[in-house]
Design a protein around this motif. Structure first.
Motif, mmCIF file in Angstrom:
data_model
loop_
_atom_site.group_PDB
_atom_site.id
_atom_site.type_symbol
_atom_site.label_atom_id
_atom_site.label_comp_id
_atom_site.label_asym_id
_atom_site.label_seq_id
_atom_site.Cartn_x
_atom_site.Cartn_y
_atom_site.Cartn_z
ATOM 1 N N UNK A 1 0.802 -1.208 0.000
ATOM 2 C CA UNK A 1 0.000 0.000 0.000
ATOM 3 C C UNK A 1 0.843 1.270 0.000
ATOM 4 N N UNK A 2 1.956 1.262 0.699
ATOM 5 C CA UNK A 2 2.773 2.464 0.836
ATOM 6 C C UNK A 2 3.726 2.691 -0.340
ATOM 7 N N UNK A 3 3.742 1.794 -1.326
ATOM 8 C CA UNK A 3 4.727 1.876 -2.403
ATOM 9 C C UNK A 3 4.085 2.369 -3.701
ATOM 10 N N UNK A 4 4.928 2.992 -4.524
ATOM 11 C CA UNK A 4 4.518 3.500 -5.839
ATOM 12 C C UNK A 4 5.678 3.258 -6.810
ATOM 13 N N UNK A 5 5.393 2.566 -7.916
ATOM 14 C CA UNK A 5 6.433 2.251 -8.900
ATOM 15 C C UNK A 5 6.020 2.870 -10.230
ATOM 16 N N UNK A 6 6.718 3.924 -10.609
ATOM 17 C CA UNK A 6 6.406 4.644 -11.845
ATOM 18 C C UNK A 6 7.371 4.289 -12.952
ATOM 19 N N UNK A 7 6.848 4.220 -14.158
ATOM 20 C CA UNK A 7 7.666 4.282 -15.370
ATOM 21 C C UNK A 7 7.200 5.514 -16.132
ATOM 22 N N UNK A 8 8.109 6.197 -16.794
ATOM 23 C CA UNK A 8 7.719 7.451 -17.421
ATOM 24 C C UNK A 8 8.537 7.684 -18.684
ATOM 25 N N UNK A 9 8.013 8.532 -19.538
ATOM 26 C CA UNK A 9 8.688 8.968 -20.757
ATOM 27 C C UNK A 9 8.241 10.390 -21.026
ATOM 28 N N UNK A 10 9.099 11.153 -21.744
ATOM 29 C CA UNK A 10 8.750 12.543 -21.954
ATOM 30 C C UNK A 10 9.409 13.142 -23.170
ATOM 31 N N UNK A 11 9.276 14.456 -23.223
ATOM 32 C CA UNK A 11 9.771 15.221 -24.363
ATOM 33 C C UNK A 11 10.194 16.592 -23.857
ATOM 34 N N UNK A 12 11.342 17.103 -24.388
ATOM 35 C CA UNK A 12 11.766 18.424 -23.956
ATOM 36 C C UNK A 12 13.010 18.889 -24.683
#
Length: 522
Positions: A135-146
């Protein structure tokens, strides 16, 4: 340019899909809008180690000749759209360096680069493990542009920084990507595509700690001002440090760092476990953060009682047995035995609400004594009923006469005027005589039944001259056959009728006597 536009379109499309999922009722992507508000904004700072990947890089996991550790600092503003999808605006600054002996015999440095990107995030933890596990954990994957702004310089190995071979933004370098002046130095601008992963732990309602990995793909080979490939000196030395496209891949730089996140919002709280080990959410205590909370967990589940629950509820709400005394009345006085204070009163007794027998005559006297003013008389009207062509008082009317007796006996300053009337049948003279007999009968009843001062009783009689209804119907004639009793002050010399009302009296006639008034012929 077409490639850039395509990537921008895909990025905006991903944000639109995330927003659509936010409005979907699916448990894994339920939106947070509703009666229970959640906090959605967060601010993250990430100090990190940085590393360059390109032509001037000899080793992947250790330092090459004249290389040193470099670092950077990241700042990100996050907006969580759903428990799974989010977006962030990211800023980076830091240093990069690299070196390679073979072919190039050179090293480079890029100090104070700047980078800003917009990233789309996906939280894999609810997808893989559900909302209540980890419950206390968060696992993100992300991608972007800049975009990335940098100023790089290449030096000969073994000479420190005394022999500079080339730098960005010179006459020999391409400027097609644009440039930016800062502190007298010219910065080259290039498109960058970051991808990465971050693991966060909810340490408190406000603070998260985590580990962040990012690999930034720069759309150029000019970050180290070098292009190459082929594995040998197949290029003239003076052509190595140019911005033209070579055989090698585009440059990259990566970072790994510890992140500290501050969750922005009002009345921040986080879920807690109960005695059974279940996660509990109470919206009344404050606002949970959408990074770790499924909005559906804030909605209380509907209560569906079982048959046993229904039986228990019915038994708990079943009324108590009714006392049988509520339905019995032993003495028949109209008051149930359960409330009857005298359950054995004689038959036909008049009782109070508690079933206690009452002396009605005494009760009436008490009421009269308590409620009439002491210094003046209060008008009291009564109607004494008679049968047709008779002067005998009916039993119901005797009760009214008894009340008049009681009133006059307790009010010596009052007098009674008895007024007689008849219907229109028979002659005028006969009707006058009939009304006279009736008022005299009422007066005799008062005197014989306890009237203390008979002189305070006056009589008037009018025959058929003062009807109150028409004489064409049985009901109308019944209303006209009446004897009225009026209570007046002793000092009143007026008739019981208002001024100007004809009574048939002569001016010198004594009270109680009425002269005959002949009927006018039509």
């Amino acid at each position: 340019m077409k490639k850039i536009n395509l990537l921008s379109t895909l990025f905006l499309l991903s944000l639109a899909v995330a927003k659509t999922n936010a409005q979907s009722p699916s448990p894994k992507s339920a939106g947070y809008e509703g009666p229970n508000k959640l906090n959605t904004w967060a601010l993250t700072i990430t100090p990190a180690l940085t590393q360059f990947y390109g032509d001037l890089r000899q080793y992947d996991f250790k330092l090459g000749p004249e290389e040193h550790l470099t670092g950077g600092l990241g700042l990100a503003l996050h907006k969580q759209v759903t428990p799974i999808f989010g977006a962030s605006l990211n800023f980076w600054t830091g240093n990069l360096n690299g070196s390679k002996e073979r072919i190039y015999n050179a090293h480079f440095e890029s100090k104070g680069f700047l980078q800003t990107t917009i990233n789309a995030h996906a939280n894999l933890k609810p997808i893989l493990f559900g909302y209540n596990k980890l419950k206390r954990w968060k696992w993100d994957v992300y991608a972007g542009y800049g975009y990335m702004w940098f100023n790089s310089r290449v030096y000969r190995l073994g000479t420190g920084k005394s022999v500079e071979l080339i730098r960005t933004n010179t006459n020999r370098s391409s400027k097609t990507a644009g440039e930016w002046e800062r502190d007298g130095s010219t910065y080259t601008r290039e498109i960058v595509f970051p991808i990465g992963s971050a693991i966060h732990f909810e340490a408190s309602p406000r603070i998260d700690i985590g580990l962040d990995f990012t690999l930034n793909h720069v759309n150029t080979e000019k970050l180290d001002v070098t292009y190459g490939g082929g594995g040998s000196e197949q290029y003239p030395r003076q052509d190595i440090w140019l911005f033209r496209k070579g055989d090698s891949k585009l440059d990259k730089w990566g970072s790994v760092g510890l992140s500290l996140t501050y969750k922005i919002g009002k009345n921040a709280v986080m879920a807690k476990k109960d005695a059974k080990g279940n996660w509990v959410h109470d919206p009344a205590k404050g606002r949970y953060h959408l990074r770790y909370t499924n909005p559906l967990d804030l909605i209380a589940p509907p209560y569906n009682p079982t048959m046993n629950d229904a039986d228990s509820i019915a038994k708990a709400n079943m009324p108590k047995p009714v006392d049988p005394r509520l339905f019995t009345d032993t003495d028949g006085d109209g008051v149930a035995d359960l409330f009857d204070k005298e359950p054995n009163t004689p038959a036909n007794s008049i009782v109070s609400g508690g079933g206690v027998a009452m002396d009605l005559e005494k009760y009436v006297k008490d009421i009269i004594a308590k409620n009439l003013p002491k210094e003046e008389c209060e008008a009291m009207f009564g109607n004494i009923e008679f049968d047709t062509d008779k002067a005998i008082i009916k039993d119901p009317s005797q009760q009214i006469l008894k009340q008049v007796i009681d009133l006059l006996n307790v009010r010596p300053n009052c007098r009674a005027v008895i007024v007689g009337h008849t219907d229109a049948r028979a002659s005028d003279n006969y009707n006058f005589q009939l009304s006279k007999r009736r008022v005299e009968a009422a007066k005799r009843y008062l005197i014989r039944n306890g009237m203390q001062d008979p002189s305070r009783v006056l009589v008037e009689y009018y025959g058929e001259l003062r009807p109150v209804s028409d004489n064409k119907s049985v009901e109308g004639m019944s209303r006209n056959r009446r004897v009225e009793i009026r209570i007046l002050p002793m000092n009143s010399i007026r008739s019981s009728y208002p001024a100007g009302f004809r009574t048939g009296k002569k001016k010198d006639q004594e009270p109680g006597k009425v002269a005959k008034e002949p009927r006018k012929k039509k």
